[in-house]
Design an enzyme around this catalytic site. Structure first.
Site, mmCIF file in Angstrom:
data_model
loop_
_atom_site.group_PDB
_atom_site.id
_atom_site.type_symbol
_atom_site.label_atom_id
_atom_site.label_comp_id
_atom_site.label_asym_id
_atom_site.label_seq_id
_atom_site.Cartn_x
_atom_site.Cartn_y
_atom_site.Cartn_z
ATOM 1 N N HIS A 99 75.590 53.720 -1.297
ATOM 2 C CA HIS A 99 74.386 54.541 -1.251
ATOM 3 C C HIS A 99 73.211 53.845 -0.595
ATOM 4 O O HIS A 99 72.460 53.151 -1.283
ATOM 5 C CB HIS A 99 74.010 54.960 -2.671
ATOM 6 C CG HIS A 99 74.963 55.935 -3.263
ATOM 7 N ND1 HIS A 99 74.821 57.290 -3.126
ATOM 8 C CD2 HIS A 99 76.102 55.736 -3.966
ATOM 9 C CE1 HIS A 99 75.830 57.900 -3.738
ATOM 10 N NE2 HIS A 99 76.630 56.986 -4.243
ATOM 11 N N GLU A 157 70.610 55.192 0.277
ATOM 12 C CA GLU A 157 69.371 55.770 -0.235
ATOM 13 C C GLU A 157 69.043 55.191 -1.610
ATOM 14 O O GLU A 157 67.997 55.457 -2.170
ATOM 15 C CB GLU A 157 69.485 57.304 -0.316
ATOM 16 C CG GLU A 157 70.163 57.856 -1.558
ATOM 17 C CD GLU A 157 71.673 57.669 -1.571
ATOM 18 O OE1 GLU A 157 72.233 57.122 -0.595
ATOM 19 O OE2 GLU A 157 72.314 58.062 -2.574
ATOM 20 N N CYS A 166 79.056 58.312 0.690
ATOM 21 C CA CYS A 166 79.876 58.427 -0.504
ATOM 22 C C CYS A 166 80.961 59.506 -0.338
ATOM 23 O O CYS A 166 81.884 59.319 0.434
ATOM 24 C CB CYS A 166 78.972 58.670 -1.705
ATOM 25 S SG CYS A 166 79.781 58.277 -3.268
#
Lengths: 536, 530, 357
Positions: free
Chosen positions: C335, C337, C252
């Protein structure tokens, strides 16, 4: 144009009405008119947003539909195709200023309202089964006394024959009036004479206000009294004399004109001993529209839509294989006359219903006037027998090619069963019967093996069914008491997948089919429908 | 990858007559598929025995056979038409079972017909209960404890191990047909017998009872490049124990945290890959223990299903159409999203409204049957409603049913004892009894104990009842119309698909597209609302 | 419930009711299309300075629990929903959303016509705004809204970064040492590394490159964070000094900073990508990943030289991933994650592990 859909599927109002709505949408597209669909059923093609130019996924109630109409300001609102659901809203919407097109809601009301309907019948000098309305038990009994039992009782203005019953005596009638319905002056009950051993005919017709086109005449393969949605039927009729067919056409045309039908109309007739009675007139799309459309190659709902937008029938319908339009002097109506049922299609189409009985343990499979089927299948072939056989097989009721047939019938059917039994024996089957029937058959030279009724103890018919000793059941009953006795026969046959017929007409059709199937020696004939109606 | 040019003629099998458990949702998917394939230039041959379908209209397919859906007839059809491929995943269980038989009997091999969408192996892995269980174990997913049986003796052994109540699931059936829940020895034998008869291969899965657990479904799509997307998540308001076809369901799911939802999402991706559905859609059902969040996979349908139709209508994503195109070689990123027109079909729809589906029953037609809802599906149809909130959506759904309900109607003369009984024993009108319970002052916890409907829903229903606005129509706010656009307004949408809501801005008017509808002359309409 | 007003800097006003802390707040209005995951979204430091509007109407359904925190407290400037759920239900719940927000003094509104707000942002761009809790709309509200600063040029990473370094131990064998530059890092990045056997040293955003190199890391993680990447000049400098010396993985904001360090440029998107359903195409494999996104700025494709574009957004072709293989550096805009969101991209962490041999 706003098209009001048919709501969630239920028995009595299923996919057939959605079919008509979708066809209407297609018709509008062909005409270059924008269509707006309103419906709340997620399973259907009508709620595919590709089907119409606009889709409102909304409940079909007055308060939900009116804002849509106010927003869209359509040229017309179509209520004819969604079955009872939009029809119920028609009058109220019209009052609120919605531009309902097609047959006027007031005319639709005339057909549904008992009193007004009677007036029409009288005016046109047609026949309907005797009957009257009753608003309480005493009135009902009085009517039944006058016209004679058995009587057909039902509340007015319902769909799928809900709470309709055939009542055989006063006790039954009192029971019905007390427990099955709540009759009142606002909700009268119709008490009509029940026509025994009559053949029921379903007719779908189109009218543009001046011309009437009889699109399909279907003969039911069951007695009148079983809801028309629940019986098998064949197009064209295969056992009616030509003069009867012509008379049915004539009456259809008269009724269409009298009710100022613009669009579709469905009429149910009963023919008893050559006499034609009118059971019901529905100035709207009926359940049989898709079947007739497939059988004849004419998209009825689409034509009806165009008619509702002002097009003329004679521009839309090409009279394939037709007799030239007749000018009937006595009618003097300049009608565009469809070919008679026999000439209309060269092939036979049979529609057979399917039932949910196996989902409901303990339910008796006897069909009565209340509709119970959930869906239908169709068989098409060059001969009636083959078409019927296909339809039976498609419904999961494949007819056997050899084995034993169990026959147990009510007294009034005993005469009629003889030729059927003979035909079956000729086709190579054994006949098995309970005592009374067996004796009767022997008296008439028809060999039959005996078997016990359930109550008589083993070896009895239910065991035989369970042990796969019987391949087909013909079991007709009359009245309530014997229905209970043969309940286990029917139930077991259903559970074991043994085809069974509860009417003489059904048995006749089965016998004919079995003969043809044997003759074909297992060969399967199939053809795409695109080919059937191109053949002339 | 370009669409396949080595096949030209494709056979589609329809779903036959409408029966409980298999309704007209397959007409919708079949029709979409036919259109999609024809669009791509393939010759489409269709067989279906049901005339009351749009798909059997002569213009939908190139050659339409209205013939019985039996092995013999379809074999004959294949012999006559010599299609290059068969697409059986859009005709429900009927089509799938036929395809399996055709494959097993060697008909497909004999005439060189390729099965598209799902291979025989995949279908069996999903439908055969033992194979399914093994497959789930292999990918590390939990399933309810169960044993497969093919006889009464084996069944008795199983119930000894698993205990009562026990769930009976026949293999290869539709709508849970033949299935049941047995609470004691009294009805166990009878139910086992019915089940064995109902299953075409006389196989039953006897499963530990997870009655009262929460039930979820995910609609998943996969293409031949192994891209997998979730189209829709569905939460059943009615807990496990009532067939999903008979349950009130809501999209999207409401009560899972993102973490829990992702576990389910990951599981469903694993499932569709392991079962091996090469292209197309699948429906995967999960059970979740409300006490500790334990998730189990209940079953998987390697085909378009009733839920796919619902998911398509709920999200605006045309599952069957895309599935058909995936079957002939496209990948999700090659197919355009018809709604936004600028983006691709490879995405997961996100919605900014709530959809409620409510089943329609016909018990009034069968007055001597028990209207109790179980694992065997009994509803004959369904209605769906869209609203900006669950409350709005639920009330709209109730009045869409056409059984005389205007909303959460009160039940006249209901005694507290009767209310308790009706909550415990699920019947088609149970939701009204829930409303009635709240009206009578019964608390959410108690209602939860009796019904096992998640408190999230119960609180909402209780709130509706308390405001007294059970029709949601008394609101004096004007009604407005909003668009279903698959993307929660992130992109401009061109779908002409609307629903109404109250108290918000109107998407239609804001669009300023009144000019488009030139055909309509304004008609004076008196506002005659009562 | 007191009323709440959202006043955009161009004068547009929306009304709702308050369910959070009763106060006034300012920030950039953005929307997120995720259906679930509000807790992770609220606690994601990338939202610092932003008023987040959720498109999905029912928010708060499952309350708040101690596990799903992406940082130690909610980071948003304000929160707006259509229908706040007062009676949440979930087995992990320990408090309600309203109580959580009030506790942390976050201003929040419900009953807003969120779809209309979203359409407005979509058509007019993300705007600075005021969110005021008050029954009467203050007369000067519109004037003050006009003065709320835009995101452009704001270095917000320094506002959310940690104060001092801290160490997070691995929870699986394999043992790698990773230094994570905390620009507003979400906890799940650290968790994902720990689960793969990394000891993670989380360092403040301004930590000089020399100090990082002293820690002898096997790899460097550039975290997500709020604000304009071009304004985080110190970080860009540090990254330049680290390139080629240690494998680098950016997420990001980290991705944007990496691009800038490689000589590229960034620009502000009209309203950004925020949601859990964004399709990204992996150009190396041709496959599609469904991803979780939250960014208002993007990397300008034309500005990149000698850098491979590895991923693009299937919806609008914006850059989603870049790599400089010779320098052992790569990054993604989205993202991997997740938290919230799909796990399709977690392989990128495995890739990082591979690179760190």
């Amino acid at each position: 144009m706003v098209i009001l859909g048919s709501g969630p599927n239920r028995i009595g109002q299923g996919i057939e009405f959605d079919y008509a709505c979708v066809q209407a949408s297609f018709a509008l597209r062909e005409l270059g008119v924008k269509s707006v669909m309103v419906n709340c059923n997620p399973e259907t093609v009508s709620t595919d947003y590709d089907t119409s130019d606009k889709l409102y996924f909304e409940p079909l109630t007055f308060n939900d539909v009116l804002p849509i109409i106010e927003r869209e300001k359509p040229r017309g609102v179509i209520v004819q195709f969604g079955g009872q659901t939009p029809l119920k809203l028609a009058l109220a919407l019209k009052k609120a200023g919605a531009p309902i097109i097609g047959t006027d809601p007031n005319d639709i009301d005339r057909a549904e309202n008992r009193k007004l309907f009677n007036e029409i019948i009288e005016k046109l000098k047609l026949k309907q089964p005797e009957g009257a309305t009753a608003t309480n038990v005493d009135e009902a009994v009085a009517v039944a006394e006058r016209i004679g039992y058995p009587v057909l009782v039902r509340p007015s203005y319902v769909l799928g024959g809900r709470a309709m019953e055939i009542v055989y005596d006063q006790n039954g009638l009192e029971f019905y009036m007390k427990y099955a319905v709540k009759a009142s002056p606002e909700h009268p009950v119709l008490v009509d004479r029940f026509l025994k051993s009559a053949t029921e005919i379903d007719v779908d017709a189109l009218s543009d206000g001046s011309d009437v086109y009889v699109a399909g005449i279907m003969e039911h393969i069951e007695e009148a009294g079983i809801h028309s949605g629940d019986s098998s039927c064949v197009l064209p009729p295969h056992s009616l004399p030509e003069n009867v067919v012509k008379e049915i056409e004539r009456q259809t045309i008269m009724l269409a004109k009298e009710l100022n039908v613009i669009g579709l109309m469905n009429i149910q007739f009963a023919v008893q001993n050559g006499e034609i009675y009118i059971l019901e007139v529905n100035p709207r799309a009926s359940r049989t529209v898709p079947f007739v459309s497939k059988a004849t190659g004419l998209s009825l709902a689409r034509i009806a839509t165009k008619v509702m937008l002002g097009h003329k029938l004679k521009d839309l319908v090409s009279l394939r294989g037709a007799i030239a339009p007749k000018q009937s002097p006595e009618l003097n109506m300049g009608d565009c006359h469809a070919p008679s049922g026999l000439a209309m299609t060269k092939h036979y189409s049979v529609k057979t219903p399917v039932f949910p009985f196996n989902k409901f343990p303990g339910v008796d499979t006897i069909l009565g006037p209340e509709m119970k089927s959930t869906g239908e299948v169709m068989g098409i072939a060059e001969t009636f027998g083959e078409a019927f056989a296909k339809a039976q097989e498609a419904a999961g009721n494949k007819l056997p090619s050899h084995g034993s047939i169990f026959i147990s019938i009510k007294d009034t059917d005993k005469e009629a069963i003889i030729p059927i039994a003979v035909s079956l024996i000729e086709s190579g089957f054994n006949v098995v019967a309970t005592r009374g029937t067996k004796m009767f058959l022997h008296e008439h030279g028809v060999p039959a093996t005996g078997i016990n009724k359930l109550l008589e103890g083993p070896p009895h018919i239910v065991d035989a069914l369970k042990n796969k000793k019987i391949q087909l059941v013909i079991n007709t009953t009359a009245g309530r008491p014997s229905i209970g006795d043969s309940y286990s026969i029917r139930r077991t046959a259903l559970e074991r997948g043994v085809p069974y017929f509860t009417t003489i007409e059904g048995a006749k059709a089965a016998a004919e089919s079995v003969k043809i199937v044997k003759r074909n020696a297992g060969a399967i004939n199939i053809k795409p429908i695109q080919k059937y109606n191109l053949d002339y | 990858m370009p669409r396949r040019s080595d096949i030209h003629k494709i056979l589609l099998i329809g779903s036959g007559p409408i029966v409980i458990g298999q309704g007209c949702e397959f007409d919708y998917s079949g029709t979409q598929a036919c259109k999609a394939l024809k669009e791509e230039g393939y010759e489409v041959v269709l067989i279906n025995s049901n005339p009351a379908t749009i798909m059997t209209d002569p213009e939908v397919a190139d050659r339409t056979y209205i013939e019985p859906l039996t092995f013999e007839y379809v074999s004959k059809l294949i012999e006559l038409e010599r299609p290059d491929a068969l697409l059986p995943t859009l005709g429900g269980q009927t089509a799938l079972n036929l395809a399996v038989k055709l494959a097993e009997e060697g008909v497909l091999k004999k005439y060189n017909v390729e099965m598209l969408g799902a291979s025989l192996e995949a279908i069996k892995k999903a439908e055969d209960r033992e194979l399914f269980k093994a497959a789930m174990k292999k990918i590390g997913l939990d399933v309810p404890k169960s044993m497969t049986v093919t006889s009464h003796e084996e069944a008795r052994v199983a119930v000894k191990a698993l205990g009562y109540p026990i769930i009976i699931r026949p293999a290869f059936t539709l709508g849970g047909s033949g299935g049941n829940i047995s609470y004691s020895e009294e009805d166990f034998e009878r139910m086992v017998e019915s089940g064995l008869i109902a299953s075409p291969i006389r196989q039953l899965l006897l499963e530990e009872s997870i009655l009262g657990w929460k039930e979820f479904e995910l609609e998943v799509m996969r293409d031949k490049k192994d891209n997998v997307v979730i189209i829709c998540s569905i939460e059943n308001l009615d807990p496990m124990g009532i067939h999903t076809g008979d349950s009130i369901t809501v999209a999207p799911q409401q009560t899972l945290t993102d973490r829990e939802y992702q576990v389910m999402r990951d599981a469903s991706i694993k499932v569709i890959r392991e079962i091996g559905v090469d292209t197309g859609g699948s429906n995967i059902q999960f059970g979740v223990d409300p006490k500790n969040g334990r998730q189990v996979v209940i079953e998987m349908n390697p085909r378009v299903s009733r839920s796919s139709s619902l998911a398509s209508k709920a999200t605006g994503f045309p599952i069957a159409k895309i599935a058909a195109k995936l079957a002939i070689g496209y990948t999700l990123d090659e197919l355009p999203n018809d709604i936004t027109k600028e983006t691709m079909a490879a995405f997961e729809p996100t919605i900014d409204y709530v959809v409620t589906k409510i089943p329609r029953f016909a018990f009034e037609k069968f007055p001597h049957t028990s209207p109790m809802l179980t694992t065997q599906m009994k509803s004959v149809g369904e209605a769906m409603a869209i609203g900006r909130t669950f409350e709005e959506s639920l009330l709209k759904a109730l009045r869409s049913l056409e059984c005389g309900w205007k909303g959460l109607d009160p039940i006249a003369g209901a005694s507290p004892g009767e209310v308790m009984k009706r909550l415990r024993e699920p019947t088609p009108d149970r939701i009204l009894w829930v409303g009635e319970a709240f009206r009578q002052g019964i608390g959410v916890e108690e209602v939860y104990e009796l019904t096992k409907i998640d408190p999230w829903f119960l609180h909402k229903i209780s709130a509706i009842v308390k405001t007294g606005d059970t029709h949601f129509q008394k609101s004096s706010c004007p009604r407005s119309f909003r668009t279903v656009d698959t993307c929660a307004a992130e992109f401009i949408a061109y779908t002409p698909y609307f629903y109404s809501t109250i108290g918000e801005e109107d998407d239609l008017l804001a669009r300023g597209t009144q000019g488009l509808w030139l055909f309509w002359a304004p008609a004076p309409i008196a506002s005659a609302r009562g | 419930m007191k009323k709440a007003y959202l006043i955009l800097s161009d004068g547009k006003i929306f009304q709702g009711a308050s369910f959070g802390f009763e106060n006034e707040t300012a920030g950039e209005v953005v929307f997120n299309t995720s259906i679930s995951g509000y807790q992770e979204i609220l606690t994601d430091p990338s939202y610092h300075g932003q008023i987040v509007v959720m498109t999905y109407p029912h928010i708060g359904n499952y309350g708040i629990n101690p596990e799903d925190m992406e940082s130690d407290k909610p980071q948003v400037a304000g929160f707006i929903v259509r229908s706040y759920c007062e009676n949440p239900s979930n087995w992990r719940m320990t408090e309600t959303l309203a109580s959580f927000l009030k506790r942390h003094k976050i201003v929040a509104g419900t009953g807003f016509d969120t779809r209309t707000i979203v359409k407005y942002i979509r058509d007019n761009g993300a705007k600075p705004a005021l969110l005021i809790v008050s029954d009467e709309l203050p007369k000067d509200a519109v004037e003050r809204a006009k003065k709320v600063p835009s995101m452009n040029g704001q270095d917000l990473a320094s506002k959310v970064t940690c104060v001092a370094p801290r160490r997070c131990k691995a929870v699986a064998p394999r043992r790698r040492e990773v230094v994570l530059y905390d620009f507003g890092a979400k906890r799940n990045i650290t968790r994902m590394l720990q689960e793969r056997g990394c000891n993670v040293t989380v360092v403040p955003a301004t930590t000089p490159a020399k100090e990082v190199l002293k820690m002898k890391p096997d790899g460097i993680m550039l975290s997500n964070g709020p604000g304009d990447p071009a304004a985080v000049t110190y970080a860009i400098e540090n990254i330049k000094q680290l390139l080629g010396k240690v494998p680098i993985f950016g997420i990001c904001l980290g991705h944007q900073l990496l691009a800038l360090a490689l000589g590229g440029k960034t620009y502000k998107l009209k309203f950004g990508h925020r949601g859990g359903n964004q399709p990204v195409k992996n150009l190396r494999t041709g496959k599609v990943e469904i991803t979780s996104q939250n960014h208002g700025f993007a990397v300008d494709a034309d500005s990149l030289k000698n850098t491979e574009i590895t991923h693009i957004n299937l919806n609008d072709n914006t850059i989603e991933g870049i790599a400089a293989p010779k320098l052992k550096a790569y990054s993604v805009q989205y993202h991997p994650e997740a938290s919230p969101g799909p796990h399709d991209a977690s392989y990128l962490f495995d890739q990082f592990m591979e690179m760190m041999r």
